[in-house]
Enzyme design. Sequence first.
Site, PDB file in Angstrom:
ATOM      1  CB  THR A 138      -0.735   0.169   1.356  1.00 14.70           C
ATOM      2  OG1 THR A 138      -1.358  -1.736   1.522  1.00 14.70           O
ATOM      3  CG2 THR A 138      -2.168   1.194   1.190  1.00 14.70           C
ATOM      4  CB  CYS A 280      -4.210  -1.869   6.730  1.00 11.93           C
ATOM      5  SG  CYS A 280      -3.647  -3.275   6.441  1.00 11.93           S
ATOM      6  CE  LYS A 283       0.044   0.935   7.013  1.00 16.03           C
ATOM      7  NZ  LYS A 283       0.322   0.122   4.876  1.00 16.03           N
TER       8      LYS A 283
HETATM    9  C1  UDX Z   1      -7.906  -4.313   6.873  1.00 15.86           C
HETATM   10  C2  UDX Z   1      -8.888  -4.564   5.105  1.00 15.86           C
HETATM   11  O1  UDX Z   1     -10.772  -5.189   5.658  1.00 15.86           O
HETATM   12  C3  UDX Z   1      -8.457  -5.368   4.207  1.00 15.86           C
HETATM   13  O2  UDX Z   1      -9.380  -5.043   3.074  1.00 15.86           O
HETATM   14  C4  UDX Z   1      -7.054  -4.097   3.524  1.00 15.86           C
HETATM   15  O3  UDX Z   1      -6.907  -4.617   2.700  1.00 15.86           O
HETATM   16  C5  UDX Z   1      -6.048  -4.395   5.526  1.00 15.86           C
HETATM   17  O4  UDX Z   1      -6.181  -3.769   5.896  1.00 15.86           O
HETATM   18  P1  UDX Z   1      -7.621  -5.921   8.412  1.00 15.86           P
HETATM   19  O5  UDX Z   1      -6.753  -5.014   8.906  1.00 15.86           O
HETATM   20  O6  UDX Z   1      -6.866  -6.898   8.379  1.00 15.86           O
HETATM   21  O7  UDX Z   1      -7.880  -5.583   7.309  1.00 15.86           O
HETATM   22  O8  UDX Z   1      -8.642  -5.591   9.111  1.00 15.86           O
HETATM   23  P2  UDX Z   1     -10.182  -5.528   9.292  1.00 15.86           P
HETATM   24  O9  UDX Z   1     -10.766  -6.555   8.887  1.00 15.86           O
HETATM   25  O10 UDX Z   1     -10.629  -4.804   8.562  1.00 15.86           O
HETATM   26  O11 UDX Z   1     -10.135  -4.861  11.291  1.00 15.86           O
HETATM   27  C6  UDX Z   1      -9.385  -3.189  10.960  1.00 15.86           C
HETATM   28  C7  UDX Z   1     -10.677  -3.296  12.967  1.00 15.86           C
HETATM   29  O12 UDX Z   1     -11.448  -2.688  12.531  1.00 15.86           O
HETATM   30  C8  UDX Z   1     -10.065  -4.553  13.855  1.00 15.86           C
HETATM   31  O13 UDX Z   1      -9.658  -2.961  14.878  1.00 15.86           O
HETATM   32  C9  UDX Z   1     -11.489  -4.315  13.552  1.00 15.86           C
HETATM   33  O14 UDX Z   1     -11.909  -5.273  15.066  1.00 15.86           O
HETATM   34  C10 UDX Z   1     -12.389  -3.228  13.536  1.00 15.86           C
HETATM   35  N1  UDX Z   1     -13.757  -3.330  12.946  1.00 15.86           N
HETATM   36  C11 UDX Z   1     -13.944  -3.906  11.873  1.00 15.86           C
HETATM   37  C12 UDX Z   1     -14.313  -2.996  13.892  1.00 15.86           C
HETATM   38  O15 UDX Z   1     -14.370  -2.412  14.319  1.00 15.86           O
HETATM   39  N2  UDX Z   1     -16.107  -2.832  13.772  1.00 15.86           N
HETATM   40  C13 UDX Z   1     -15.963  -3.294  12.598  1.00 15.86           C
HETATM   41  O16 UDX Z   1     -17.205  -3.214  12.344  1.00 15.86           O
HETATM   42  C14 UDX Z   1     -15.177  -4.224  11.747  1.00 15.86           C
END
Ligand code: UDX
Length: 470
Positions: A138, A280, A283
Site C-alpha cells: 500500500t 492497515c 496508518k
Molecule cells: C483491513 C482491510 O479490511 C483489508 O481489506 C486490507 O487489505 C487491510 O486492512 P485488517 O486490518 O486485517 O484488514 O482488519 P479488518 O478486518 O478490516 O478490521 C480492522 C479493524 O476494524 C479491527 O481492529 C476491527 O476490530 C475493527 N472493526 C471492524 C470494527 O471496529 N468494527 C467493524 O464493524 C469492523
Amino acid sequence: MTSTTRTPDRPEIAEHPRMSVVGVGYLGATHAACMAALGFEVLGVDIDEVKIAALRSGRVPFFEPGLQELLVEQLASGRLRFSTDFDEAARFGDVHFICVGTPQAADSPAADLTYVDAAVDALASRIDRRALIVGKSTVPTGTAERLTERIREIAPAGAELELAWNPEFLREGFAVDDTLHPDRLVFGVASEWAERQLAAAYAPLFADETPLVVTDLATAELVKVAANSFLATKISYINAMAEVCEATGADVDHLASALSFDSRIGGRFLKPGLGFGGGCLPKDIRAFTHRAEELGVGQAVAFLHEVDHINTRRRLRTVDLVREAAGGELRGAAVAALGAAFKPDSDDVRDAPALDVARMLWLEGADVRVYDPHANENAHRAYPDLVYADSMADAVEGADVVALLTEWAEFAEADPEELGDRVANRRIVDGRHALDGDAYRAAGWEVRSLGRPAVSEEPRVEASVPSRRR
Ligand code: UDX
C-alpha cells in the site's frame, strides 16, 4: 509465440509465469503460498534470514489460520522455495511481486517507503530481461510513477522491465481465503503486455469469475487507500452514533441493527465498539491525508482526521467505563483485560485498541492482567511492563472488573456463571459488543458497553406482524 531477444528460453508472454515474492511477512508469505497452491513455481525472498529459515522449515512466524498447513503442503510440492538471494530471484522470476511493508514514518503521518524503494532497487538493478515488477504494498499515489522512472534509470533490462500495481485487500485472519477467493482484482498497468502478464499470473482465479478492474497505475494505488478509508469511515460513523447515543440514552446496538436492514447501508463494518486498529486502517488513513495535503487536495479528505479522532476517543471512553465500573477509581482495582490483538484470529498488536486500553488502565494505577489466546508474546514485546496471564481463568481470578477488548470466540462463548465464580465482582465492560448481555445480566453481572444505556436489552429482530403495522 514470440520470444524475448535476451532470454529465448522464456516466452515474452508467459503462459505460466515463474514468480518471485519480495518480502515474506504477513502479506508476502500468504501470497507466495497461495500462488504455489494455484500451481505456479514461486520463490519467496527476504533480507531477513531468520524469517526465511523459519519459512523454509515449514514454520509461519506469525498467527494466520490455515497458512501453516498450506505452507507445509506447498513446500512439499516443490513449487515453493525461499531464499535471501536477490540474484537468484532476478534470474528466476517472470513476474516479481513486491510485498514489503509500508509502515507509518517515525516522525510524520506519511508512509515510510524505505522498504519498497529498497526492494525495487534490489530487483531492478539485477534484472536483465523482459519481466514485470508488480507492487502489492500500500503506497501513496504517485509512487508507481516515481518507481517507473527509477527502474528505467537502473535496470540493465531498461524498458524491457516494466512496473504494474496490483493492490491486495486481504484481511488478517482470512488472508488465505481472501487471496484465493478475492472480491475483485485490480490491475494497474502501463501496457497491454503488463496486463497479459498479470492475467496469466491470476488465470486460475478467473475460473471463479473474479471481477477484474484494469486501470492506470495511479488509480490502482488509490483504490487501496480509498477502500480502507471507506471502511474506517464506516466504523467511525457508527462509533460517532454511539457517542450520540451516550448523550441521549439511545442504544447503538439497536440503532446499528435497524440501519443494517437498509441494503444501501448494510451491516458489515457497522459494528460499534472499541474501534479499528492494526497495521492497515490507522496508518493508511493518515498517510492518505498526508498525501492529499501534499497534492493540494487536503480538504477533500479532511474528514479522515475526524474519523481518526472518533476512533481514538473510543479507547478513552472504554477506560472511562472501566473506571466507572470499578467505582470511580482505577488505582488498585484488579482489572482483567481480555484480548490484546487488534482483532480476533490474529496475533498482531500493531496499533491495537485492546492493548492501548490495557496500557492506559495500567498507567492509571489499575492492577491489570492481560490475556490473549495468541498475542500475549507480541504484546509482551511491545509492553513488557504489563502483567500477562496464561489463561482466561487466570486473568479473571479475583478481578474487580473484566474488560473484553478483543472479541475472540473463547471470550464471547464463555459461560457467565463459570466466569462469575472466579471474579471478585460480577462487572464486565464489553468493549466489542460481543457478549450476550441478557445472559450475563441474568447471571447477576453488571454489563457496560459503549453507546448503550447501563441497563439495556439485546436488540430483537422479529418478522413484522401485520396487526402491529395498523
Ligand atoms: C483491513 C482491510 O479490511 C483489508 O481489506 C486490507 O487489505 C487491510 O486492512 P485488517 O486490518 O486485517 O484488514 O482488519 P479488518 O478486518 O478490516 O478490521 C480492522 C479493524 O476494524 C479491527 O481492529 C476491527 O476490530 C475493527 N472493526 C471492524 C470494527 O471496529 N468494527 C467493524 O464493524 C469492523
